[in-house]
Design a protein around this motif. Structure first.
Motif, short mmCIF file in Angstrom:
data_model
loop_
_atom_site.label_atom_id
_atom_site.label_comp_id
_atom_site.label_asym_id
_atom_site.label_seq_id
_atom_site.Cartn_x
_atom_site.Cartn_y
_atom_site.Cartn_z
N GLU A 93 3.31 -13.09 -37.81
CA GLU A 93 4.42 -12.82 -38.27
C GLU A 93 4.55 -13.56 -37.14
O GLU A 93 5.87 -14.44 -37.10
CB GLU A 93 4.67 -11.26 -37.37
N ILE A 94 4.38 -13.64 -35.54
CA ILE A 94 4.90 -15.52 -34.93
C ILE A 94 5.05 -16.29 -35.94
O ILE A 94 6.03 -17.37 -35.80
CB ILE A 94 3.44 -15.59 -33.48
N GLY A 95 4.77 -16.99 -36.36
CA GLY A 95 4.87 -18.16 -37.49
C GLY A 95 5.84 -17.85 -38.18
O GLY A 95 7.10 -19.32 -38.33
N LEU A 96 6.26 -17.14 -39.09
CA LEU A 96 6.83 -16.60 -39.87
C LEU A 96 8.71 -16.60 -39.11
O LEU A 96 9.05 -16.63 -39.30
CB LEU A 96 6.85 -15.27 -40.63
N LEU A 97 8.63 -15.58 -37.98
CA LEU A 97 9.12 -15.60 -37.17
C LEU A 97 9.86 -17.30 -36.23
O LEU A 97 11.22 -17.46 -36.87
CB LEU A 97 9.06 -15.18 -35.54
N GLN A 98 8.47 -18.40 -36.46
CA GLN A 98 9.02 -19.37 -35.88
C GLN A 98 9.58 -20.16 -37.04
O GLN A 98 10.74 -21.05 -36.66
CB GLN A 98 8.49 -19.91 -35.51
N PHE A 99 9.37 -19.96 -37.97
CA PHE A 99 9.58 -20.98 -39.51
C PHE A 99 11.20 -20.84 -39.37
O PHE A 99 11.59 -21.19 -40.14
CB PHE A 99 8.30 -19.83 -40.37
N PHE A 100 11.71 -19.39 -39.58
CA PHE A 100 12.82 -18.28 -40.36
C PHE A 100 13.79 -18.82 -38.89
O PHE A 100 14.79 -19.55 -39.00
CB PHE A 100 12.98 -16.90 -40.33
N LEU A 101 13.16 -19.35 -37.83
CA LEU A 101 14.50 -19.83 -36.66
C LEU A 101 14.74 -21.17 -37.09
O LEU A 101 15.54 -21.88 -36.80
CB LEU A 101 13.63 -19.73 -35.30
N TRP A 102 13.30 -21.95 -37.44
CA TRP A 102 13.22 -23.10 -37.63
C TRP A 102 14.21 -23.25 -38.58
O TRP A 102 15.64 -24.29 -38.78
CB TRP A 102 12.03 -24.13 -37.95
N LEU A 103 14.21 -22.67 -39.95
CA LEU A 103 15.47 -22.29 -41.40
C LEU A 103 16.96 -22.14 -40.49
O LEU A 103 18.07 -22.80 -41.23
CB LEU A 103 14.95 -21.96 -42.07
N GLY A 104 16.99 -21.76 -39.74
CA GLY A 104 18.23 -22.10 -39.13
C GLY A 104 18.68 -19.54 -38.98
O GLY A 104 19.71 -19.82 -38.60
N ALA A 105 17.99 -18.86 -39.45
CA ALA A 105 17.89 -18.19 -39.56
C ALA A 105 18.67 -17.62 -37.77
O ALA A 105 18.08 -17.38 -37.60
CB ALA A 105 16.74 -16.95 -40.14
N SER A 106 19.43 -16.47 -37.78
CA SER A 106 19.83 -16.15 -35.95
C SER A 106 18.27 -15.45 -35.56
O SER A 106 17.79 -14.86 -36.68
CB SER A 106 20.30 -14.81 -36.72
N LYS A 107 18.98 -14.90 -34.42
CA LYS A 107 17.30 -14.87 -33.61
C LYS A 107 17.32 -12.81 -34.01
O LYS A 107 16.50 -12.35 -33.77
CB LYS A 107 17.12 -15.02 -31.84
N TRP A 108 18.33 -12.71 -33.89
CA TRP A 108 18.68 -11.14 -34.60
C TRP A 108 17.75 -10.53 -35.85
O TRP A 108 17.93 -9.44 -36.52
CB TRP A 108 19.94 -10.92 -34.91
N LEU A 109 18.07 -11.88 -36.85
CA LEU A 109 18.29 -11.54 -38.28
C LEU A 109 16.54 -11.96 -38.44
O LEU A 109 16.07 -11.03 -39.70
CB LEU A 109 19.06 -11.89 -39.15
N SER A 110 15.97 -13.38 -38.18
CA SER A 110 14.36 -13.06 -38.08
C SER A 110 13.68 -12.38 -38.24
O SER A 110 12.69 -12.28 -38.90
CB SER A 110 14.23 -14.53 -37.10
N PRO A 111 13.35 -11.32 -37.30
CA PRO A 111 12.27 -10.11 -37.45
C PRO A 111 12.25 -9.34 -37.87
O PRO A 111 11.27 -9.44 -38.67
CB PRO A 111 12.37 -9.66 -36.36
N ILE A 112 13.40 -9.37 -38.80
CA ILE A 112 13.84 -8.12 -40.32
C ILE A 112 13.18 -9.10 -41.37
O ILE A 112 12.43 -8.44 -42.22
CB ILE A 112 15.43 -8.07 -40.80
N LEU A 113 13.32 -10.48 -41.55
CA LEU A 113 12.64 -11.20 -42.85
C LEU A 113 11.05 -11.50 -42.51
O LEU A 113 10.58 -10.99 -43.55
CB LEU A 113 13.40 -12.53 -42.82
N VAL A 114 10.89 -11.00 -41.50
CA VAL A 114 8.86 -11.24 -40.98
C VAL A 114 9.23 -9.91 -41.51
O VAL A 114 7.85 -9.83 -42.43
CB VAL A 114 8.77 -11.53 -39.54
N MET A 115 9.47 -9.21 -41.24
CA MET A 115 8.61 -7.70 -41.55
C MET A 115 9.08 -7.55 -42.86
O MET A 115 7.51 -6.25 -43.60
CB MET A 115 9.67 -6.43 -40.85
#
Length: 140
Positions: A93-115
């Motif tokens: 999850e932490i890896g995916l969170l950082q990946f989505f943030l790196w891709l430019g997803a918002s910090k509010w949306l990234s955890p939802i994508l991870v889940m």
């Protein structure tokens, strides 16, 4: 219906309802996790906020997974397996969170994508922990 067909049907039905209960558990614990994440995000960075949410969600998740999803009781074996599977899950999850943030997803949306990605993986890991231990008890 032959005995073998009946056994297959019973296993399928049991797995279906287990998956259904897991969905309820996962949704509830994910909402708690995300709520704590959002609260912590107001005063800290995404990794600390996510970790705080994960820890609170983990406690809720163990109780609901044990009693509701798999209809069992807490044991040393399933607690150890649960924590072990969640260490793997947390790192993913932490890896995916950082990946989505790196891709430019918002910090509010990234955890939802991870889940969305990790919940099915977590079910498979936990199914292995809880069902494997139950089969050992029935055989032993």
């Amino acid at each position: 219906m032959t005995l073998h067909t009946k056994e297959i049907w019973l296993h399928w039905r049991q797995d279906f309802w287990r998956l259904f209960r897991f969905g309820i558990t996962g949704t509830l614990c994910s909402l708690i996790h995300y709520g704590v994440y959002c609260l912590f995000l107001l005063f800290t960075n995404t990794t600390i906020a996510y970790t705080a949410g994960y820890c609170v969600g983990l406690i809720c998740n163990y109780a609901l997974t044990t009693y509701f999803t798999f209809k069992g009781k807490p044991t040393k074996n399933n607690a150890a397996g649960f924590v072990g599977s969640h260490v793997i899950n947390y790192l993913l999850e932490i890896g995916l969170l950082q990946f989505f943030l790196w891709l430019g997803a918002s910090k509010w949306l990234s955890p939802i994508l991870v889940m969305v990605i990790v919940v099915p993986i977590n079910f498979l890991l936990l199914r292995f922990v809880f069902v494997k231990n139950n089969h050992k008890k029935l055989k032993g």
